[in-house]
Write a protein that holds these residues in place. Structure first.
Motif, PDB file in Angstrom:
ATOM      1  N   ARG A 560       6.010  -1.068  -2.954  1.00  0.00           N
ATOM      2  CA  ARG A 560       4.801  -0.799  -3.765  1.00  0.00           C
ATOM      3  C   ARG A 560       4.330  -2.056  -4.608  1.00  0.00           C
ATOM      4  O   ARG A 560       3.125  -2.552  -4.762  1.00  0.00           O
ATOM      5  CB  ARG A 560       5.017   0.202  -4.761  1.00  0.00           C
ATOM      6  CG  ARG A 560       4.925   1.547  -4.031  1.00  0.00           C
ATOM      7  CD  ARG A 560       5.182   2.713  -5.277  1.00  0.00           C
ATOM      8  NE  ARG A 560       6.464   2.709  -5.828  1.00  0.00           N
ATOM      9  CZ  ARG A 560       7.285   3.303  -5.730  1.00  0.00           C
ATOM     10  NH1 ARG A 560       7.370   4.363  -4.639  1.00  0.00           N
ATOM     11  NH2 ARG A 560       8.476   3.452  -6.085  1.00  0.00           N
ATOM     12  N   GLN A 561       5.207  -3.078  -4.728  1.00  0.00           N
ATOM     13  CA  GLN A 561       4.866  -4.242  -5.631  1.00  0.00           C
ATOM     14  C   GLN A 561       4.335  -5.230  -4.711  1.00  0.00           C
ATOM     15  O   GLN A 561       3.236  -5.797  -4.910  1.00  0.00           O
ATOM     16  CB  GLN A 561       6.175  -4.727  -6.237  1.00  0.00           C
ATOM     17  CG  GLN A 561       6.832  -3.968  -7.400  1.00  0.00           C
ATOM     18  CD  GLN A 561       8.196  -4.628  -7.606  1.00  0.00           C
ATOM     19  OE1 GLN A 561       8.597  -5.462  -7.131  1.00  0.00           O
ATOM     20  NE2 GLN A 561       8.463  -3.962  -8.749  1.00  0.00           N
ATOM     21  N   LEU A 562       4.643  -5.251  -3.404  1.00  0.00           N
ATOM     22  CA  LEU A 562       4.135  -6.143  -2.393  1.00  0.00           C
ATOM     23  C   LEU A 562       2.832  -5.781  -2.235  1.00  0.00           C
ATOM     24  O   LEU A 562       1.735  -6.709  -1.939  1.00  0.00           O
ATOM     25  CB  LEU A 562       4.991  -6.203  -1.210  1.00  0.00           C
ATOM     26  CG  LEU A 562       6.398  -7.182  -1.481  1.00  0.00           C
ATOM     27  CD1 LEU A 562       7.328  -6.862  -0.143  1.00  0.00           C
ATOM     28  CD2 LEU A 562       5.913  -8.554  -1.613  1.00  0.00           C
ATOM     29  N   GLU A 563       2.464  -4.398  -2.021  1.00  0.00           N
ATOM     30  CA  GLU A 563       0.998  -3.773  -1.546  1.00  0.00           C
ATOM     31  C   GLU A 563       0.206  -4.204  -2.720  1.00  0.00           C
ATOM     32  O   GLU A 563      -1.017  -4.543  -2.613  1.00  0.00           O
ATOM     33  CB  GLU A 563       1.147  -2.427  -1.508  1.00  0.00           C
ATOM     34  CG  GLU A 563       1.850  -1.892  -0.186  1.00  0.00           C
ATOM     35  CD  GLU A 563       1.183  -2.484   0.906  1.00  0.00           C
ATOM     36  OE1 GLU A 563       0.068  -2.636   1.054  1.00  0.00           O
ATOM     37  OE2 GLU A 563       1.819  -3.115   1.981  1.00  0.00           O
ATOM     38  N   ARG A 564       0.495  -4.280  -4.169  1.00  0.00           N
ATOM     39  CA  ARG A 564      -0.007  -4.284  -5.367  1.00  0.00           C
ATOM     40  C   ARG A 564      -0.398  -5.950  -5.472  1.00  0.00           C
ATOM     41  O   ARG A 564      -1.227  -6.123  -5.790  1.00  0.00           O
ATOM     42  CB  ARG A 564       0.489  -3.836  -6.703  1.00  0.00           C
ATOM     43  CG  ARG A 564       0.455  -2.342  -6.703  1.00  0.00           C
ATOM     44  CD  ARG A 564       0.869  -2.234  -8.199  1.00  0.00           C
ATOM     45  NE  ARG A 564       2.233  -2.356  -8.628  1.00  0.00           N
ATOM     46  CZ  ARG A 564       3.284  -1.547  -8.271  1.00  0.00           C
ATOM     47  NH1 ARG A 564       2.918  -0.060  -8.243  1.00  0.00           N
ATOM     48  NH2 ARG A 564       4.434  -1.637  -8.820  1.00  0.00           N
ATOM     49  N   TYR A 565       0.498  -6.722  -5.106  1.00  0.00           N
ATOM     50  CA  TYR A 565       0.448  -8.239  -5.105  1.00  0.00           C
ATOM     51  C   TYR A 565      -0.772  -8.527  -3.866  1.00  0.00           C
ATOM     52  O   TYR A 565      -1.341  -9.352  -4.261  1.00  0.00           O
ATOM     53  CB  TYR A 565       1.768  -8.842  -4.604  1.00  0.00           C
ATOM     54  CG  TYR A 565       1.628 -10.379  -4.865  1.00  0.00           C
ATOM     55  CD1 TYR A 565       1.556 -11.038  -5.823  1.00  0.00           C
ATOM     56  CD2 TYR A 565       1.600 -11.097  -3.613  1.00  0.00           C
ATOM     57  CE1 TYR A 565       1.756 -12.529  -6.179  1.00  0.00           C
ATOM     58  CE2 TYR A 565       1.584 -12.495  -3.621  1.00  0.00           C
ATOM     59  CZ  TYR A 565       1.432 -13.152  -4.799  1.00  0.00           C
ATOM     60  OH  TYR A 565       1.509 -14.428  -4.699  1.00  0.00           O
ATOM     61  N   ARG A 566      -0.572  -7.913  -2.620  1.00  0.00           N
ATOM     62  CA  ARG A 566      -1.509  -8.154  -1.913  1.00  0.00           C
ATOM     63  C   ARG A 566      -2.916  -7.842  -1.986  1.00  0.00           C
ATOM     64  O   ARG A 566      -3.739  -8.799  -1.798  1.00  0.00           O
ATOM     65  CB  ARG A 566      -0.932  -7.632  -0.298  1.00  0.00           C
ATOM     66  CG  ARG A 566      -1.936  -8.082   0.732  1.00  0.00           C
ATOM     67  CD  ARG A 566      -1.593  -7.213   1.981  1.00  0.00           C
ATOM     68  NE  ARG A 566      -1.848  -5.653   1.498  1.00  0.00           N
ATOM     69  CZ  ARG A 566      -1.536  -4.664   2.602  1.00  0.00           C
ATOM     70  NH1 ARG A 566      -0.856  -4.886   3.568  1.00  0.00           N
ATOM     71  NH2 ARG A 566      -2.025  -3.388   2.117  1.00  0.00           N
ATOM     72  N   ASP A 567      -2.891  -6.778  -2.637  1.00  0.00           N
ATOM     73  CA  ASP A 567      -4.535  -6.241  -2.992  1.00  0.00           C
ATOM     74  C   ASP A 567      -5.011  -7.272  -4.306  1.00  0.00           C
ATOM     75  O   ASP A 567      -6.218  -7.333  -4.267  1.00  0.00           O
ATOM     76  CB  ASP A 567      -4.158  -4.854  -3.506  1.00  0.00           C
ATOM     77  CG  ASP A 567      -4.183  -3.880  -2.650  1.00  0.00           C
ATOM     78  OD1 ASP A 567      -4.295  -4.184  -1.355  1.00  0.00           O
ATOM     79  OD2 ASP A 567      -3.503  -2.733  -3.000  1.00  0.00           O
ATOM     80  N   ALA A 568      -4.253  -7.756  -5.006  1.00  0.00           N
ATOM     81  CA  ALA A 568      -4.608  -8.514  -6.084  1.00  0.00           C
ATOM     82  C   ALA A 568      -5.180 -10.002  -5.815  1.00  0.00           C
ATOM     83  O   ALA A 568      -6.078 -10.364  -6.163  1.00  0.00           O
ATOM     84  CB  ALA A 568      -3.351  -8.692  -7.229  1.00  0.00           C
TER      85      ALA A 568
END
Length: 657
Positions: A560-568
């Protein structure tokens, strides 16, 4: 000379051919008591006697605006003016010249406007101290149906700016309807009480302005910094005129302060709609800084109120800006509800000094890691708070903050878990015996990109001591049933004990006063605690708590953190392409966004660790007989496994190990 005008003048009132629609105050509306055509009130005038030597040996260049001699030689001008030209000259009063004003834009009395907007400009003499106001009238002969079709009153369509650092005065008028209008400009010296008429123009609007909206409410009449701003020792640094462009909905206004001043502010949309949590102000390096975030495109009034620090008087309105946002903002989130930024009054009382480079309104680094430091000269205990603002809601991420005091420097560590606006508040007290923490510092953090891998810090107890520093583990979430290394620097401790679901262990003291040791964590949903004993006879005092979670939770949380990071990062790329990314943002410090590769590598790491821990690296025979029936995953060691297929095998192997 005119001996008659030098001794008296005519005062006119009640001219029924014009209706006053705007005098720069909030009290006037289209329903003004000033009569329209057909009213029984008559135009009246009277003579007032007073001596005025302006009309004795008057400058011919000024005299021609009010007097036309029968014999043209008595014009005393380098070029004579015809009667037709004289009738077209702007109506300039004696006060216009006595105040040192001059025309820049329109020398004629009648101004035709075919675009729905017109600007009149004047110059004033250098170092003059003049206040201005205006009166706008509409001709009562104008078709009443045109006026009545307007959705709002006819006031608030005049923009007057009088920059103190410039010799120009601008008056901009927008017209919501066609018609004939009269503009009167009034002025006075700063130390005078009464305004005087200086000039008059007739404006014939032939075409209304498209989508014409009234200006936001302005209590002062003038826009931008003026003499009242200057009187408080406030000098504009960024905006000396009345308009401010809010690019992408954001703007920053700065004033140099020559004396301590305290402020209040309001952001107004429309007639009197106040928008809350849209303006932040702080004092920074003897500058007053105001940051604004508007919710949508349009026009806004930034009304600033100020008084000398310590004064018990009301806050007067000393400066208003017209903010213009010409495109829909990318980020419409309001600021967190913070009363003031930076150190509070208790900050210095507690012997603290801010030694960080980070301002109170900070842009989070691309790493998502923030460090704030205070020099400490007295004992202090702190509680930091980190709140994420999303729309009108706040989410508590205080567990992503930690602090310690080493070498008389208090350091606050913050990891940013998500993109967005955060409020950072620090409270403190001087001893454990005190009950109340007092606010000492407030900041707002604009995080464009969060930390890529971000878990909470371990939870510090209320008895967290000074001179104690955690080297590892810094993550407050530990994997279940795994050997974990602990290293804590604490020279004042007699003994440091770590307790998990598998028992307690005393850490070994190293020569550098670090306490080190390896601890096997317990099962999921258990805790690991760190306690300290100061003397052999003392009871243990708990100072740190870690949470224990299953590896499946940790894997999913990392995903989830990596997905949020990618979106940001993708959002930051769009801001960069459109030129809206803050120039301070260090793009080079961003990490890779290949979340799939990172998750595969992480899964391989856990699998390989479990695999190599088994006897003969096999899943069959001996004590590993419980694992019979599982697929052969040996080919995954050092490779790139498919996570969804590998996870069930991986968990059973690792848990058994």
């Amino acid at each position: 000379m005119d001996v008659y005008w030098a001794t008296c003048h005519r005062v006119h009132s009640g001219d029924k051919s014009w209706e006053l629609i705007d005098d720069g105050t909030d009290s006037l509306s289209s329903h003004s008591s000033t009569p329209r055509s057909g009213s029984s009130k008559r135009s009246m005038s009277k003579t007032e006697y007073s001596y005025n030597d302006y009309y004795f040996l008057t400058d011919p260049e000024q005299y021609i605006y009010s007097h036309f001699p029968v014999d043209e030689k008595w014009q005393l001008l380098a070029r004579t003016v015809s009667i037709e030209e004289a009738k077209q000259l702007a109506l300039l009063k004696r006060n216009f010249f006595s105040l040192g004003l001059d025309i820049v834009s329109h020398a004629r009395y009648l101004v035709e406007c075919d675009s729905g907007e017109v600007q009149l400009s004047f110059t004033k003499s250098d170092n003059s101290r003049i206040n201005f106001k205006y009166e706008l009238y509409i001709a009562t002969e104008t078709n009443a149906d045109i006026v009545d079709t307007l959705n709002s009153s006819l006031d608030r369509y005049v923009f007057l700016e009088n920059p103190t650092k410039e010799e120009i005065v601008n008056v901009k008028i927008r017209f919501p309807s066609i018609g004939k209008f009269k503009l009167k400009i009034l002025a006075k010296e700063a130390d005078e009480h009464s305004y005087y008429y200086t000039c008059t123009y007739i404006i014939d609007c032939l075409k209304a302005m498209e989508n014409c909206q009234p200006l936001p409410t302005n209590e002062r009449g003038e826009w931008g910094p003026g003499l009242d701003t200057e009187a408080l020792g406030l000098n504009p640094v960024t905006h000396s005129r009345g308009e401010v462009e809010a690019e992408d909905g954001k703007a920053e206004v700065r004033f140099q302060m020559n004396q301590p001043v305290e402020f209040e502010h309001r952001l107004i949309r429309g007639e009197n709609e106040e928008l809350h949590n849209r303006v932040l102000h702080r004092i920074e390096d003897k500058e007053a800084v105001f940051n604004v975030r508007v919710p949508q495109e349009g026009e806004y009034a930034l009304n600033l109120y100020a008084r000398e620090k310590g004064s018990n008087k009301d806050f007067p309105n000393v400066c208003n800006y017209l903010l213009k946002c010409e495109e829909e903002p990318d980020d419409k989130t309001p600021f967190p509800a913070v009363s003031s930024l930076g150190p509070t009054g208790a900050f210095q009382e507690m012997g603290l000094e801010n030694i960080s480079d980070m301002p109170a309104l900070m842009l989070a680094p691309a790493t998502g890691e923030i460090t704030l430091q205070f020099r400490v000269s007295k004992p202090a205990i702190f509680i930091p708070e980190l709140l994420l603002q999303q729309d009108d809601k706040q989410f508590d991420f205080s567990e992503y903050m930690m602090w310690d005091i080493l070498n008389e420097v208090a350091t606050f560590y913050a990891n940013i878990p998500r993109q967005g606006l955060y409020s950072l508040a620090i409270r403190a007290k001087s001893s454990h015996e005190q009950d109340t923490y007092v606010p000492i510092f407030n900041a707002v953090i604009d995080a464009i990109v969060p930390k890529k891998q971000c878990f909470p810090f371990p939870q510090q107890s209320v008895d967290w001591p000074s001179k104690c520093h955690v080297n590892e583990p810094m993550s407050g979430i530990l994997p279940a049933r795994e050997l974990t290394s602990f290293s804590i620097e604490y020279p004042d401790a007699f003994e440091v004990v770590v307790t998990s679901g598998n028992g307690s262990k005393t850490l070994a003291r190293a020569p550098n006063d670090a306490w080190n040791g390896d601890i096997l964590t317990g099962n999921e949903d258990s805790v690991v605690t760190v306690a300290v004993r100061y003397h052999q006879s003392d009871d243990l005092r708990y100072i740190l708590t870690y949470k224990v979670a299953g590896k499946d939770y940790i894997i999913e949380e990392r995903r989830r953190q990596l997905e949020r990071y990618r979106d940001a990062v993708q959002r930051a790329e769009r801001l960069k392409e459109s030129g809206k990314l803050p120039f301070m943002f260090d793009w080079s410090r961003l990490e890779s966004v290949d979340s799939g590769t990172e998750m595969e590598a992480f899964a391989s790491e856990i699998f390989s660790r479990a695999w190599h821990g088994l006897p003969n690296n096999k899943f069959t025979g001996g004590r590993n007989s419980e694992l019979q029936g599982l697929p052969d995953c040996s080919y995954l060691v050092g490779g790139r496994p498919d996570i969804d297929q590998c996870l069930p095998v991986l968990w059973r192997v690792n848990d058994f190990y």
